[in-house]
Write a protein that holds these residues in place. Structure first.
Motif, mmCIF file in Angstrom:
data_model
loop_
_atom_site.group_PDB
_atom_site.id
_atom_site.type_symbol
_atom_site.label_atom_id
_atom_site.label_comp_id
_atom_site.label_asym_id
_atom_site.label_seq_id
_atom_site.Cartn_x
_atom_site.Cartn_y
_atom_site.Cartn_z
ATOM 1 N N LEU A 186 3.715 18.999 31.361
ATOM 2 C CA LEU A 186 2.571 18.333 30.744
ATOM 3 C C LEU A 186 1.738 19.337 29.951
ATOM 4 C CD1 LEU A 186 1.277 16.561 33.985
ATOM 5 C CD2 LEU A 186 2.759 15.563 32.239
ATOM 6 N N PRO A 187 1.073 18.860 28.925
ATOM 7 C CA PRO A 187 0.027 19.725 28.346
ATOM 8 C C PRO A 187 -1.048 19.940 29.403
ATOM 9 C CG PRO A 187 0.462 17.791 26.941
ATOM 10 C CD PRO A 187 1.177 17.552 28.240
ATOM 11 N N PRO A 188 -1.560 21.160 29.548
ATOM 12 C CA PRO A 188 -2.581 21.398 30.582
ATOM 13 C C PRO A 188 -3.869 20.637 30.278
ATOM 14 C CG PRO A 188 -1.865 23.458 29.534
ATOM 15 C CD PRO A 188 -1.261 22.351 28.754
ATOM 16 N N GLY A 189 -4.575 20.245 31.313
ATOM 17 C CA GLY A 189 -5.909 19.671 31.104
ATOM 18 C C GLY A 189 -6.027 18.222 31.501
ATOM 19 N N GLU A 190 -7.280 17.831 31.695
ATOM 20 C CA GLU A 190 -7.629 16.488 32.170
ATOM 21 C C GLU A 190 -7.113 15.386 31.239
ATOM 22 O OE1 GLU A 190 -9.298 16.184 35.118
ATOM 23 O OE2 GLU A 190 -9.570 14.013 35.030
#
Ligand code: GLY
Length: 357
Positions: free
Chosen positions: A50-54
């Motif tokens: 996944l792309p990092p972050g919320e």
């Protein structure tokens, strides 16, 4: 209900394959920052990164992960490994509960928030436009495998922010853990040694006790929401504003990314401590919490006017028809739940972190 095996050991990431429950098929979900921590023996497994972050904790990303699980031909007896922070374990756990109506999974939290809180407990979630963690399931992992050494890989601001959740656990626990936590320096946690392992273990133990008493979050477990009722309102405002690159950290610092979860919880703890005093508790705790947050360079001032935060509180998904639940810390180890306090008290509690000037 599955009982989660918890293992905390420095170097565990390296030995991960030996510690995993047996499974005929495995699949890894992780994010781009954490991917490099995977031991070589797991590197050959099918994975979804996944792309990092919320922003990855959303419906669309969940759909992509589910497509990846189906595309990999994962059978009902397969095991999903979620390796990363709270976004990865919340989203991974939800995907595990949905794929073929539920496959087993293990959480390998690599952030401080993940290790002391997010990976354990079985609540899975994604965010909707309407709010954080709006959609989810209960799906308990078979194992939570924690390597405190992974904390060394965290950017320092992330590690500091995690101390907001650590502080919450310590307040719930009592004077001994609180005093220990107050004296910890972020560098000691980053070293990932015995002190980090001990703090993670003792903080997580607070949650383990409450989850064992109330696995479906109907009663005692809600004490874990200490600092979160206010904190989620700050987080929601922060997410709303982050794209506009408005000052969302208070103190005049422009920060397009917004408040981290632990930072929002820290602010929420200050409001909860003030509310406890306004509702008849003894003073003292708020000053201790504020001093700890300042020492760790975490925000103690919000960026939003009290009216704005009150409006955001109304949208909290945990709000019920009979009003919102607040957890009031009256003293270390002594907390009580209060539903629907008078609005004037909530408003006055928010003044604890109101923007100055
Ligand atoms: N996954 C977080 C919790 O169950 O509380």
């Amino acid at each position: 209900m599955t009982v989660t095996r918890v293992l905390i050991r420095a170097g565990l990431l390296r030995d991960l394959p030996a510690e995993l429950p047996d499974a005929p098929q495995r699949f890894v979900v992780t994010d781009r920052n954490v991917e490099r921590l995977l031991p070589p023996s797991l590197a050959g497994l099918p994975r979804h990164v996944l792309p990092p972050g919320e922003a990855s904790k959303d419906w669309a990303t969940l759909g992509e992960l589910l497509e990846a699980l189906a595309g990999a031909g994962l059978q009902r007896d397969a095991q999903l490994l979620a390796v990363g922070g709270g976004v990865v374990t919340d989203l991974g756990g939800l995907a595990a509960s949905l794929h073929r109506r539920g496959i087993r999974w293990c959480a390998v939290p690599t952030t401080l928030v993940g290790q002391v809180d997010a990976a354990f407990g079985g609540k899975t979630a994604v965010n909707l436009g309407a709010g954080k963690n709006s959609v989810g399931t209960f799906h308990v992992p078979d194992a939570v495998l924690i390597d405190p050494g992974a904390l060394a890989s965290l950017p320092v601001p992330e590690l500091r922010a995690g101390l907001g959740e650590v502080l919450k656990s310590a307040v719930l626990s009592g004077e001994a853990l609180l005093a220990d936590v107050e004296s910890v320096a972020p560098a000691e946690l980053a070293a990932g040694g015995a002190r980090a392992a001990s703090l993670v273990e003792r903080c997580l133990a607070v949650k383990q006790v409450l989850v064992a008493r109330d696995p479906f979050d109907e009663d005692a477990r809600q004490l874990l929401n200490l600092g979160h009722t206010f904190g989620h309102a700050f987080e929601a405002l922060s997410l709303r504003d982050a794209r506009g690159a408005r000052d969302v950290r208070g103190g005049g610092e422009l920060h397009a990314r917004g408040l981290r979860h632990g930072e929002a919880v820290g602010l929420g703890l200050l409001c909860a401590a003030r509310l406890a005093v306004l509702c008849g508790g003894a003073p003292g705790l708020e000053a201790r919490l504020s001093a700890a947050l300042r020492r760790w360079e975490l925000p103690v001032t919000a960026a939003w006017a009290t009216d704005e935060v009150l409006a955001a509180l109304v949208h909290d998904k945990k709000r019920r028809a009979d009003g919102q639940l607040f957890v009031l810390p009256e003293a270390p180890g002594r907390v009580r739940m209060l539903r629907a306090p008078q609005e004037r008290f909530v408003r006055a509690a928010l003044e604890a972190v109101a923007p100055r000037g």
